[in-house]
Structures are given as C-alpha cells and as structure tokens.
Design an enzyme around this catalytic site. Sequence first.
Site, mmCIF file in Angstrom:
data_model
loop_
_atom_site.group_PDB
_atom_site.id
_atom_site.type_symbol
_atom_site.label_atom_id
_atom_site.label_comp_id
_atom_site.label_asym_id
_atom_site.label_seq_id
_atom_site.Cartn_x
_atom_site.Cartn_y
_atom_site.Cartn_z
ATOM 1 C CG HIS A 105 -10.510 -7.460 0.156
ATOM 2 N ND1 HIS A 105 -11.591 -6.741 -0.277
ATOM 3 C CD2 HIS A 105 -10.948 -8.721 0.331
ATOM 4 C CE1 HIS A 105 -12.639 -7.537 -0.364
ATOM 5 N NE2 HIS A 105 -12.282 -8.752 -0.005
ATOM 6 C CG ASP A 164 -2.813 -16.393 -4.693
ATOM 7 O OD1 ASP A 164 -2.218 -16.461 -5.782
ATOM 8 O OD2 ASP A 164 -2.271 -16.636 -3.597
ATOM 9 C CD GLU A 274 0.545 -18.426 -5.617
ATOM 10 O OE1 GLU A 274 -0.072 -18.853 -4.622
ATOM 11 O OE2 GLU A 274 0.264 -17.354 -6.176
HETATM 12 C C1 LIG Z 1 -8.416 -12.716 0.217
HETATM 13 C C2 LIG Z 1 -7.224 -11.893 -0.188
HETATM 14 C C3 LIG Z 1 -6.303 -12.404 -1.070
HETATM 15 C C4 LIG Z 1 -5.185 -11.652 -1.444
HETATM 16 N N1 LIG Z 1 -4.298 -12.183 -2.323
HETATM 17 C C5 LIG Z 1 -3.230 -11.468 -2.714
HETATM 18 C C6 LIG Z 1 -2.309 -11.985 -3.647
HETATM 19 O O1 LIG Z 1 -2.411 -13.121 -4.093
HETATM 20 N N2 LIG Z 1 -1.277 -11.204 -4.031
HETATM 21 C C7 LIG Z 1 -1.130 -9.924 -3.570
HETATM 22 O O2 LIG Z 1 -0.207 -9.256 -3.989
HETATM 23 N N3 LIG Z 1 -1.971 -9.417 -2.664
HETATM 24 C C8 LIG Z 1 -3.016 -10.158 -2.226
HETATM 25 N N4 LIG Z 1 -3.876 -9.636 -1.299
HETATM 26 C C9 LIG Z 1 -3.590 -8.311 -0.734
HETATM 27 C C10 LIG Z 1 -4.214 -7.236 -1.611
HETATM 28 O O3 LIG Z 1 -3.546 -7.163 -2.849
HETATM 29 C C11 LIG Z 1 -4.112 -5.854 -0.966
HETATM 30 O O4 LIG Z 1 -4.639 -5.858 0.322
HETATM 31 C C12 LIG Z 1 -4.814 -4.814 -1.831
HETATM 32 O O5 LIG Z 1 -4.409 -3.532 -1.436
HETATM 33 C C13 LIG Z 1 -6.319 -4.955 -1.704
HETATM 34 O O6 LIG Z 1 -6.977 -4.278 -2.733
HETATM 35 P P1 LIG Z 1 -8.281 -3.450 -2.364
HETATM 36 O O7 LIG Z 1 -8.918 -3.023 -3.624
HETATM 37 O O8 LIG Z 1 -9.144 -4.170 -1.415
HETATM 38 O O9 LIG Z 1 -7.581 -2.205 -1.664
HETATM 39 P P2 LIG Z 1 -8.006 -1.403 -0.344
HETATM 40 O O10 LIG Z 1 -7.905 -2.281 0.846
HETATM 41 O O11 LIG Z 1 -9.280 -0.728 -0.584
HETATM 42 O O12 LIG Z 1 -6.815 -0.334 -0.288
HETATM 43 C C14 LIG Z 1 -5.521 -0.757 0.044
HETATM 44 C C15 LIG Z 1 -4.596 0.460 0.106
HETATM 45 O O13 LIG Z 1 -4.453 1.018 -1.194
HETATM 46 C C16 LIG Z 1 -4.955 2.346 -1.227
HETATM 47 N N5 LIG Z 1 -5.710 2.485 -2.457
HETATM 48 C C17 LIG Z 1 -6.816 1.802 -2.834
HETATM 49 N N6 LIG Z 1 -7.221 2.219 -4.038
HETATM 50 C C18 LIG Z 1 -6.351 3.179 -4.422
HETATM 51 C C19 LIG Z 1 -6.254 4.020 -5.561
HETATM 52 N N7 LIG Z 1 -7.141 3.955 -6.555
HETATM 53 N N8 LIG Z 1 -5.250 4.906 -5.631
HETATM 54 C C20 LIG Z 1 -4.329 4.996 -4.630
HETATM 55 N N9 LIG Z 1 -4.376 4.243 -3.519
HETATM 56 C C21 LIG Z 1 -5.378 3.352 -3.429
HETATM 57 C C22 LIG Z 1 -5.861 2.468 -0.012
HETATM 58 O O14 LIG Z 1 -5.998 3.792 0.450
HETATM 59 C C23 LIG Z 1 -5.144 1.584 0.972
HETATM 60 O O15 LIG Z 1 -4.071 2.273 1.559
HETATM 61 C C24 LIG Z 1 -4.994 -10.361 -0.898
HETATM 62 C C25 LIG Z 1 -5.910 -9.853 0.020
HETATM 63 C C26 LIG Z 1 -7.025 -10.608 0.382
HETATM 64 C C27 LIG Z 1 -7.968 -10.068 1.388
#
Ligand SMILES: Cc1cc2nc3c(=O)[nH]c(=O)nc-3n(C[C@H](O)[C@H](O)[C@H](O)COP(=O)(O)OP(=O)(O)OC[C@H]3O[C@@H](n4cnc5c(N)ncnc54)[C@H](O)[C@@H]3O)c2cc1C
Length: 489
Positions: A105, A164, A274
């Site tokens: 994400h 969120d 928020e």
């Molecule tokens: C719909 C939506 C709502 C959101 N709401 C919020 C919010 O309310 N508050 C907030 O703070 N953020 C929010 N985000 C942002 C979100 O927290 C970050 O984009 C987060 O990194 C996504 O998690 P993911 O599991 O999809 O990570 P990914 O997109 O898979 O990874 C993100 C980054 O982290 C690294 N990573 C992933 N897993 C690991 C691991 N196990 N160890 C080390 N590095 C790792 C990846 O290599 C990459 O660089 C939101 C995003 C979306 C799309």
Amino acid sequence: MSRTPPRRTALRGLAAAGTAVIGFDPFTRSWAVTASDRPLHGIPELDGTLHTDEASLSAAADDFGHIVHRRPAAVLRPGSVADVVAMVRFCNKHGIPVAPRGQGHGTNGQAQAEGGLVIETAPLAAVQPVGPGSKTVTVGAGAKWSDVAKASLAHGLTPPVFTDYLELSVGGTLSVGGLGGQTHRHGAQVDNVLELEVVTGAGELLRCSPDRHRDLFHAVLAGLGQCAVIVGATVRLVRAPVTVRHYLLPYDDLRTFLDDQRLLVLEQRFSYVEGQITADASGAFREYVLEAVAYGPPAGEAPDDTALLRGLRHNPSGAEITDLAYYEFLDRLAPGVAALKEAGLWAYAHPWLNLLLPGGRTADVAGGILDALTPDDLGPGGVVLLYPLVRDRLRTPLLRMPDDPVPYLFAVLRTTPPDDAATVERLLAANRSAYDRVRAAGGTRYPVGSVPFDGADWRRHFGPAWPQLAAARKTYDPRGILVPGQGIF
Ligand SMILES: Cc1cc2nc3c(=O)[nH]c(=O)nc-3n(C[C@H](O)[C@H](O)[C@H](O)COP(=O)(O)OP(=O)(O)OC[C@H]3O[C@@H](n4cnc5c(N)ncnc54)[C@H](O)[C@@H]3O)c2cc1C
C-alpha cells in the site's frame, strides 16, 4: 518427461546493488549475472516457495500508487522466518536487492526491487495467543492490523493506536511510523513497540529492543526498511472500550477548526481526534469537519456530550453523533473501500501528498495549498485530512517531526486515472512544490506518499538522525541490498 525451457526474466540495470542480476531460472534455481552471465547456484532449500511467474512478478511490480513499476526477478512466499534468513543471506552474498512487501500500500514503488527479490511477508502473519491480562501481543510482520485488533479484542484488549485503514501489515506501518487519531495520546504505532525480531541485510536473525541492539531497534522503527526486514513485533496492549461515541462537527472557518482541534488534543478530552476538508458547491476546499471519538467503559467513562463539546465553536445544527461498537469504529473505512473497489477507483493512480506541518504555520501553509487545490486535482474518491498530533508523545528518532508542540498531519489523498501519465506527472510536481513550501515553513513529509525525492532530500529529511541511520545501514546492511525503492542510499 520433456519440459519447456524456462523463459528468462528480462531485467533492467540495478543501481543499488553491486551486482546486476539479469534473470532467475526456476528450473536450475540459479540467477544469471550481467557481467559474466555466470549462473549463481545454491539457492537455499526453502519451507516456502520462490515464484517467477508473470502474475507474481507483475503484482510485485505494482502497488497502491499504480505509478511506479519495477519488476523483480523473483518473489519469495516464505514458509518460515528461516526462509527469510536464508534468502537474505543468499542475496547479500550476491549483491541482489531485496524488498519486503506487506500489503503493497505504498504509493511510489517503496516495496519494489528491480531485478531483485521481493519477500511477501503475508505468510508470516501468526498472532501469538493473547490472554485477558496480557500487556503485549507478539505478531508476525505480515499480520494485518485488522487481525491484531480481532485477536486482542477477543480478550477486551487493543493496541492503542491504529491507522485509519486496518488492512495494512504490521511490518509495513512500523517501517513508516503508523499515525492515527489516537496518536495525540499514545504516539505513533512505532512508539508502542517493545521488541522486534528482524533479519538484517547481512542475513542475521536478531531480537532488538530499547535494551538489546538498541541502535538496530531505533534504525528499524520508521526506518523505511533500510537496515533489516521485520519478521515479528511485540506491541503494547491497553484496555479496549466496548462502544465509542463518534462526533462529526462541521466548521466553516479554517483557523477556528484548527484552534478547536488543538484545544481538544492538548486537553486530551477525546480518545481520538482527526479532521477532513471537502470542497463546497463552488469547488473551494473550505468545508471542515472535526472528527472526534470518546471511548466508553472500560477504557473511558460514559461519554457526556455537554462536557465533551463545551466551548467548541462548530456549527451545532450540522453535528452528527453516533454510538458504534469499537471494532465498527476501527473498521469504519471498510464500506467506503468496498465502494471504491466496486467503482474501479481503487485501481486509479494515487499520487498522495502526506505532510507534517508545524502547528504555528498550519493555517497559512495548509490554507495556501488548499486555496490552489481543485476537485479535479483531488480526484474522485480523494480525501483531504488535517489533524493535530502531540509532539512529546512521538519519541521514535527516525519518524521526523516538525519542531512544534502540536504538529499537524496534512494529507491530500489524490486519485487520478492511471493511464493519464501527463496528469500523474503534473500532480507529482505539485506534490514536490507543496513539500518545498512546507519544508521552508519548518515542516516535513510523512514518507508514505509520492513526493519526488533524491538522496540529498533524504539526508535533509532525516537531519540530525541521518548519521544514526547511515551508521546502522553500514553495520547491518553492509552491501546495501535492502529496499532500493525508497531511493535513500
Ligand atoms: C488506504 C490507505 C490508508 C492509509 N492510512 C494510513 C493512516 O491512517 N496512517 C498511517 O500512518 N499510514 C496510512 N497509510 C500509509 C501506510 O501506513 C503505509 O503506506 C504502509 O507502509 C503500508 O503498509 P503495507 O503493509 O502496505 O506496506 P508496503 O507498501 O508493502 O511496504 C511499505 C514499505 O515498508 C517496507 N516494508 C514492508 N514490510 C516490511 C517489513 N516487514 N520489514 C521492513 N520493511 C518493510 C517496504 O519494503 C516498503 O518500503 C495508508 C495507506 C493506504 C493505502
């Protein structure tokens, strides 16, 4: 039995790693290297599986942003933590880039690794048993926050802070920070971690905490994956409310809205605060809604509307007050996300702008950016968030915050058709100029969105925390193989 020779995956050059991988052959289990075309044998035996099929590689070359597409050579679905150790060691030995991917994400290729290995963390999703008196829960990095919430709520407990959206992985949000409406009370999600289990870039499995490998602990939390892959985390639990009272309070003036939000977080009147901004009928972004939630027993007292709303200057006739089950509140985005998916908007490009503003400059800086924003540039289903945090609750060194006691998170969550490259480019440029304006005012970015950034920008971003991150990178990921998609090193 005859078999068709495998198609070698064509890959482009690798900037981050020392050795350029051009392909992975799943039958001989070897990687071929550009310099000599010398196959690298010795892929470890795995409990899980390594994938090079078209579907796996294309999925790993995409994310929620749908803007950046870097194709890996292979995708690991680990069957165990030992698989992560084995494959990171292998990649470290051969200089092959590695990116863990939680739920994908990110919006800017952060979890992608061109020509390298993407490790899907989703299989590492175990949530250790929680008992009624547990103070912590230990979870696999691939667990989603919705899984963690359900497991702890079965015993009346909850992590204190949620994003969120709940369908993000624990490893993914701990790599960036994890901010939400409870942050003004409890800090970010990273501030509520007691211990991590990680695999360093050198392939070493280590536990780290404030007392053990402290440098690594502080380099991994909000460390954007640069020093280690998180495989497990121990997170604080607190008592959960059974129900909450949810308030939506409309305002028609930005400064009044901000002042009331600030008052509420300084007084800690609510458990969650928020706010959102929407466009009025003329397309101007000047409709402000303060969102606040009071937790009921046993986490809080029975909500008293008179006390909670005392002195606030919203428009009382437009207020909406609803009682919700706690999980229903946490999962409040689920119906909207289902509708966005149904309408095809989840597959739109998301050139998101996520900024952190000094409280004292929020009205003029956010106000200026909002004055220039049009509904078209936000896009269908796009959202603008603006809410305060409390600085002294935020203690994680790599989660960079403006120097202000009440910084604000300001997010312009844009959507736009993914095939309209010119518009995507224009919005990315707009994100960069908004960031420059915010930085000049003493703000920074929350690095989950899409702001064009180079190495010098990252050094400035981390500021006094940069030497610590750079030293940890040298120690724990000496060949610099981890998470090239962030573009930091
Ligand atoms: C719909 C939506 C709502 C959101 N709401 C919020 C919010 O309310 N508050 C907030 O703070 N953020 C929010 N985000 C942002 C979100 O927290 C970050 O984009 C987060 O990194 C996504 O998690 P993911 O599991 O999809 O990570 P990914 O997109 O898979 O990874 C993100 C980054 O982290 C690294 N990573 C992933 N897993 C690991 C691991 N196990 N160890 C080390 N590095 C790792 C990846 O290599 C990459 O660089 C939101 C995003 C979306 C799309």
